[in-house]
Enzyme design. Structure first.
Site, PDB file in Angstrom:
ATOM      1  N   GLN A 190       7.476 -65.262  45.105  1.00  0.00           N
ATOM      2  CA  GLN A 190       6.479 -66.556  45.628  1.00  0.00           C
ATOM      3  C   GLN A 190       6.710 -66.937  46.963  1.00  0.00           C
ATOM      4  OE1 GLN A 190       7.493 -70.352  43.846  1.00  0.00           O
ATOM      5  NE2 GLN A 190       5.382 -70.685  43.207  1.00  0.00           N
ATOM      6  N   HIS A 216      12.687 -82.945  55.123  1.00  0.00           N
ATOM      7  CA  HIS A 216      11.585 -82.984  54.064  1.00  0.00           C
ATOM      8  C   HIS A 216      11.757 -81.637  53.393  1.00  0.00           C
ATOM      9  CE1 HIS A 216       7.680 -84.121  52.801  1.00  0.00           C
ATOM     10  NE2 HIS A 216       7.428 -82.985  52.872  1.00  0.00           N
ATOM     11  N   PHE A 231       4.278 -67.308  50.047  1.00  0.00           N
ATOM     12  CA  PHE A 231       4.035 -68.465  51.101  1.00  0.00           C
ATOM     13  C   PHE A 231       4.325 -68.073  52.489  1.00  0.00           C
ATOM     14  CE2 PHE A 231       5.767 -71.742  47.392  1.00  0.00           C
ATOM     15  CZ  PHE A 231       4.408 -71.554  46.990  1.00  0.00           C
ATOM     16  N   SER A 237      13.214 -86.714  52.742  1.00  0.00           N
ATOM     17  CA  SER A 237      11.778 -87.083  51.952  1.00  0.00           C
ATOM     18  C   SER A 237      11.629 -85.827  51.106  1.00  0.00           C
ATOM     19  CB  SER A 237      10.601 -87.270  52.927  1.00  0.00           C
ATOM     20  OG  SER A 237      10.638 -86.127  53.855  1.00  0.00           O
ATOM     21  N   ARG A 240      -5.644 -79.996  58.394  1.00  0.00           N
ATOM     22  CA  ARG A 240      -6.715 -79.475  58.460  1.00  0.00           C
ATOM     23  C   ARG A 240      -7.177 -78.905  57.122  1.00  0.00           C
ATOM     24  NH1 ARG A 240      -7.768 -73.662  60.986  1.00  0.00           N
ATOM     25  NH2 ARG A 240      -7.284 -73.269  58.897  1.00  0.00           N
ATOM     26  N   GLY A 241      -6.091 -78.070  56.678  1.00  0.00           N
ATOM     27  CA  GLY A 241      -6.613 -77.781  55.060  1.00  0.00           C
ATOM     28  C   GLY A 241      -6.977 -76.168  55.172  1.00  0.00           C
ATOM     29  N   ASP A 242      -6.416 -75.561  53.943  1.00  0.00           N
ATOM     30  CA  ASP A 242      -7.073 -74.086  53.899  1.00  0.00           C
ATOM     31  C   ASP A 242      -8.136 -74.096  53.185  1.00  0.00           C
ATOM     32  OD1 ASP A 242      -4.128 -73.218  54.857  1.00  0.00           O
ATOM     33  OD2 ASP A 242      -3.576 -73.918  53.099  1.00  0.00           O
ATOM     34  N   GLU A 267       8.671 -83.268  48.734  1.00  0.00           N
ATOM     35  CA  GLU A 267       7.226 -83.001  48.559  1.00  0.00           C
ATOM     36  C   GLU A 267       7.078 -82.392  47.060  1.00  0.00           C
ATOM     37  OE1 GLU A 267       4.826 -81.161  51.806  1.00  0.00           O
ATOM     38  OE2 GLU A 267       4.434 -79.682  50.223  1.00  0.00           O
TER      39      GLU A 267
END
Length: 313
Positions: A229, A283, A233, A30, A122-124, A32
Site C-alpha cells: 500500500q 503530523h 501511495f 497531530s 487542490r485534490g486528486d 490524520e
C-alpha cells in the site's frame, strides 16, 4: 587487532546516549484519519481516536475522497469528533468537481458545526491517472481555494507541501512558488507529504525559507504498516522509498507483528532525527490505526494525559 573505520563508527553509535532517553516531551503532534466505509471500520476509527486523544494533539484531520466522493462521510466524522471528544477537528476540502457555491455551502456547514480548521487541497481527480481540470465555476487551485475560504470565515487553514516535489510540478522551484502562493493567500501552515529520510525534509525546509516562506512546515509521518500500500501511495505522490528500507521489509509479508515492530522502529528513528534538527511538530498519517503512532509519540517523550493537562493549563 585493529578496528576498522566501520567498526569504530558502529561502536560510537552504540556508546552514544540512547536515542530516546528522557526526551523533554516538548514535541506536539497531530493525527490524520480517513472516513470509515463500514460499521467495522467505524469501530476501528473510534478506537484509534480514543487511544490517541489523551496525547493532547494540536488537531486531528479527516480526509476527503477524490472528487468529493466521501463528502458526507467526512462531514459526519469531523462533526462527531468535534461534538463528542475534546479534540479540535480539521476537515479536508478540495477543489475537484465542485463549484464555489458548493464549497461555500460545505464550509458554512463546518463553521456551523464548530469546526474552525480546514485542510485546503487542490485534490486528486476522481479517475486515477487523469489530469486535474478545474470546475468551470470552481476554484482553479489550492491557493484560490484558501483565498475563497478566508473570505467566508476566519478559518485556520493548513495546506499540503511536497518535500520530493509534486508529481505534476514543472520543477522544484515552481512547486515551492506554488506553496508560497498558498501561504500568501492566508494558510496558517503547510503539512508535508510523507518522506523517509530526514535530509529530504531539511533540504525542503531550507528551500522554502530561502523562498521567503515563514509559515511552519510540519513533517507528515507515515508509519509503514502495509508495504504494498505504501509503494502505491509513494508512486502517486512522488515520494521515494529508499532501497535499504525496502529490504528491511523483505520476508515479513506473513509476519504482521514483526512488520509492525520494524515499521515503528524506522518511523521513530526518522522522527528522532527530525527532532535533533529542531522539529517539534509532527503530523501522523494513522490510516485509522493508533498503535504505531502512539508508540512513536511515547518514544518522543509524550505521555497520555500530561499533554492534555499542559494544553489546558
Amino acid at each position: 587487532m585493529t578496528m576498522s573505520f566501520h567498526d569504530l563508527e558502529e561502536a560510537r553509535r552504540a556508546l552514544d546516549a540512547p536515542l530516546f532517553a528522557d526526551l523533554a516531551g516538548d514535541a506536539q503532534v497531530s493525527f490524520e484519519f480517513f472516513p470509515p466505509k463500514s460499521e467495522k471500520m467505524e469501530g476501528q476509527l473510534w478506537e484509534a481516536i480514543k487511544t490517541l486523544e489523551p496525547l493532547g494533539p494540536r488537531f486531528v484531520s479527516v480526509t476527503y475522497g477524490a472528487g468529493g466522493s466521501t463528502r458526507e462521510r467526512t462531514h459526519a466524522t469531523v462533526a462527531r469528533i468535534q461534538r463528542e471528544t475534546s479534540l479540535a477537528a480539521a476537515a479536508h476540502l478540495t477543489c475537484v468537481e465542485a463549484t464555489k457555491a458548493e464549497i461555500a455551502e460545505i464550509a458554512d456547514a463546518y463553521w456551523a458545526a464548530g469546526v474552525r480548521h480546514i485542510v485546503a487541497l487542490r485534490g486528486d481527480p476522481p479517475v486515477a491517472g487523469a489530469s486535474f481540470a478545474p470546475h468551470p465555476e470552481g476554484y482553479a487551485s489550492a491557493a484560490d481555494l484558501v483565498a475563497g475560504l478566508k473570505k467566508l470565515h476566519p478559518f485556520e487553514i493548513s495546506v499540503a507541501a511536497y518535500p520530493e516535489c509534486h508529481p505534476e510540478a514543472v520543477s522544484a522551484a515552481s512547486d515551492i512558488d506554488n506553496l508560497k502562493r498558498k501561504i500568501d493567500a492566508g494558510a496558517t501552515r503547510a503539512i508535508s507529504q510523507f518522506f523517509f529520510t530526514p535530509e529530504c525534509f531539511f533540504r525542503f525546509r531550507d528551500a522554502a525559507a530561502a523562498a521567503g516562506i515563514e509559515a511552519e512546515i510540519v513533517p507528515g509521518i507515515l508509519p509503514v504498516s502495509n508495504v504494498a500500500q505504501t509503494r502505491k501511495f509513494a508512486a502517486m505522490c512522488g515520494a521515494e522509498i529508499p532501497a535499504w528500507m525496502d529490504r528491511l521489509f523483505e520476508g515479513l509479508d506473513d509476519h504482521p507483528p514483526a512488520r509492525q515492530l520494524v515499521a515503528a522502529t524506522i518511523a521513530a528513528e526518522l522522527c528522532r532525527r527530525l527532532y535533533a534538527g529542531g522539529v517539534r511538530h509532527f503530523h501522523f498519517y494513522t490510516l485509522n490505526r493508533a498503535e504505531l503512532s502512539f508508540a512513536i509519540c511515547h518514544l518522543l517523550g509524550l505521555r497520555a494525559g500530561t499533554a492534555a493537562a499542559k494544553a489546558a493549563a
